[in-house]
Scaffold this active site. Structure first.
Site, PDB file in Angstrom:
ATOM      1  N   ASP A  78      30.599 -17.971  39.199  1.00  0.00           N
ATOM      2  CA  ASP A  78      29.227 -18.414  39.440  1.00  0.00           C
ATOM      3  C   ASP A  78      28.743 -17.757  40.729  1.00  0.00           C
ATOM      4  O   ASP A  78      29.405 -17.865  41.763  1.00  0.00           O
ATOM      5  CB  ASP A  78      29.206 -19.936  39.564  1.00  0.00           C
TER       6      ASP A  78
ATOM      7  N   ASP B 153      33.352 -20.898  42.219  1.00  0.00           N
ATOM      8  CA  ASP B 153      32.108 -21.662  42.110  1.00  0.00           C
ATOM      9  C   ASP B 153      31.996 -22.599  43.302  1.00  0.00           C
ATOM     10  O   ASP B 153      33.014 -23.065  43.832  1.00  0.00           O
ATOM     11  CB  ASP B 153      32.156 -22.476  40.807  1.00  0.00           C
TER      12      ASP B 153
ATOM     13  N   HIS C  71      25.400 -27.646  32.454  1.00  0.00           N
ATOM     14  CA  HIS C  71      26.056 -26.602  33.255  1.00  0.00           C
ATOM     15  C   HIS C  71      26.989 -27.207  34.303  1.00  0.00           C
ATOM     16  O   HIS C  71      27.774 -26.476  34.914  1.00  0.00           O
ATOM     17  CB  HIS C  71      25.037 -25.651  33.892  1.00  0.00           C
TER      18      HIS C  71
ATOM     19  N   GLU D 253      24.507 -17.627  36.460  1.00  0.00           N
ATOM     20  CA  GLU D 253      23.600 -18.343  37.358  1.00  0.00           C
ATOM     21  C   GLU D 253      22.787 -17.444  38.283  1.00  0.00           C
ATOM     22  O   GLU D 253      22.282 -17.912  39.310  1.00  0.00           O
ATOM     23  CB  GLU D 253      24.350 -19.420  38.161  1.00  0.00           C
TER      24      GLU D 253
ATOM     25  N   ASP E   9      32.072 -28.396  38.081  1.00  0.00           N
ATOM     26  CA  ASP E   9      31.593 -28.348  36.690  1.00  0.00           C
ATOM     27  C   ASP E   9      32.550 -29.045  35.728  1.00  0.00           C
ATOM     28  O   ASP E   9      32.736 -28.616  34.590  1.00  0.00           O
ATOM     29  CB  ASP E   9      31.367 -26.892  36.241  1.00  0.00           C
TER      30      ASP E   9
ATOM     31  N   HIS F  21      25.895 -21.829  33.586  1.00  0.00           N
ATOM     32  CA  HIS F  21      27.350 -21.936  33.488  1.00  0.00           C
ATOM     33  C   HIS F  21      27.804 -22.812  32.323  1.00  0.00           C
ATOM     34  O   HIS F  21      29.013 -22.879  32.048  1.00  0.00           O
ATOM     35  CB  HIS F  21      27.944 -22.436  34.805  1.00  0.00           C
TER      36      HIS F  21
ATOM     37  N   HIS G  55      30.734 -25.431  42.720  1.00  0.00           N
ATOM     38  CA  HIS G  55      30.796 -26.705  42.003  1.00  0.00           C
ATOM     39  C   HIS G  55      31.987 -26.715  41.047  1.00  0.00           C
ATOM     40  O   HIS G  55      32.372 -25.670  40.521  1.00  0.00           O
ATOM     41  CB  HIS G  55      29.506 -26.929  41.220  1.00  0.00           C
TER      42      HIS G  55
ATOM     43  N   ASP H 103      26.693 -18.647  42.765  1.00  0.00           N
ATOM     44  CA  ASP H 103      26.478 -19.560  43.887  1.00  0.00           C
ATOM     45  C   ASP H 103      27.756 -19.853  44.657  1.00  0.00           C
ATOM     46  O   ASP H 103      27.731 -20.602  45.643  1.00  0.00           O
ATOM     47  CB  ASP H 103      25.767 -20.838  43.448  1.00  0.00           C
TER      48      ASP H 103
END
Length: 349
Positions: free
Chosen positions: A251, A143, A160, A296, A147, A120, A145, A253
């Protein structure tokens, strides 16, 4: 103030109707096989496994003119010492500069751009390249996260986990001069960003989200409000004042690890399949999606061939849904609204 109720839905329907008349009918697919924004090898194979899962064929079936520009070729510097605990800064910065130019050229040529990562950290190049053509874009970041760490707040030093910090004008004074990133000039305001799906936010990131007043939705928010309401508020926040190009940075995830196991930083309690696809359907229905990232996917981390195939197939579904693959009942309603032809370029002024 966010718009609510029937007027909000009418506005988004109108944007969808006019926007779908104006967005590019050609899609450019660009691979970015890059992994140095984090420490787990294998994410550089993400573009290959997403293509192998049938991406190009799926997009072609949606009546787009699909242009697969292949993968960018990145150079890895032998001497790339950490800077302030930031790992591989010159390699990551150089890769993003190359990507930024490629994305800018594709969007400028009139394509809707699909960037396949890679990790990412590549969003720095992808979103900045898009912003060179569409400086008033809105960014939707899906996401687990945020980031948005800076080099001073990052627990790991992995880039990332820091791409958003390079983009935001409000963080310009908090970002040191990282080698390899001298070309990056902040281009995004905090009000032009919405997060969806957060559930693993570092302490420094949490304070930045609060201090900057960034609109975000955690998984608890999605549980509480429902994904329909989350998307209504998201699109009202970005589009209530004016039409603008949308950049989606997704992302894998963001999904629950039971659905997307082949990724580097899985976090339990993520999006369901239906929630993730609803997000992308609603973004498509605005007619304003101009570029997107899918990042990712790491086939090396899949426990089995089936786990890798499931993750790659999910990535294809996300991209295809963002570009118009629909479930029954997912079409924008625009009954009674007259067609209004607009030039694509008007969204990028």
């Amino acid at each position: 103030m966010a718009l609510r109720g029937p007027f909000s839905r009418l506005l988004r329907a109108q944007l969808g109707h006019t926007g779908q008349q104006s967005r590019a009918q050609s899609v450019a697919v660009l691979g970015a096989p890059f992994s140095r924004g984090q420490k787990r090898a294998g994410v550089e194979h993400g573009p290959r496994v997403i293509r192998d899962a049938g991406l190009i064929e799926r997009l072609s079936s949606l009546d787009y003119s699909v242009h697969d520009f292949g993968d960018l070729s990145f150079s890895h510097l032998e001497q790339d010492e950490p800077y302030m605990d930031v790992k591989f800064p010159r390699s990551v910065g150089g890769a993003n500069q190359l990507l930024s130019g490629a994305v800018s050229r594709a969007v400028g040529a009139g394509h809707t751009l699909v960037m396949l990562g890679g990790d990412h950290s590549l969003a720095v190049g992808s979103v900045s390249g898009h912003a060179r053509q569409c400086p008033d874009l809105g960014l939707i970041w899906v996401d687990a996260h945020a980031d948005i760490n800076t080099p001073m707040t990052s627990p790991s030093g992995n880039l990332h986990g820091q791409p958003v910090a390079f983009m935001l004008k409000e963080l310009q004074d908090k970002m040191p001069g990282i080698p390899g990133f001298q070309w990056v000039k902040p281009f995004l305001s905090s009000r032009d960003l919405v997060y969806i799906g957060l559930r693993d936010v570092d302490p420094g990131e949490y304070h930045l989200l609060k201090d900057l007043g960034i609109q975000y939705f955690t998984m608890r928010d999605i549980d509480r409000l429902g994904i329909q309401r989350v998307m209504e508020v998201t699109l009202d926040h970005l589009l209530a004042r004016k039409q603008r190009a949308i950049h989606l940075s997704f992302d894998i995830d963001a999904f629950d690890p039971s659905l997307a196991p082949a990724t580097g930083t899985p976090v339990n309690g993520g999006l369901t399949y239906r929630e993730g696809i609803y997000i992308t359907e609603e973004i498509h229905n605005t007619g304003l999606l101009s570029a997107m990232d899918l990042v990712e996917v790491n086939p090396v981390l899949g426990a089995s061939r089936e786990a890798v195939e499931a993750t790659a197939s999910l990535a294809v579904d996300v991209i295809a849904s963002s570009l118009g693959q629909t479930r029954e009942g997912a079409h924008a309603s625009a009954d009674g609204i007259p067609a209004q032809k607009k030039d694509t370029e008007q969204l990028c002024l």
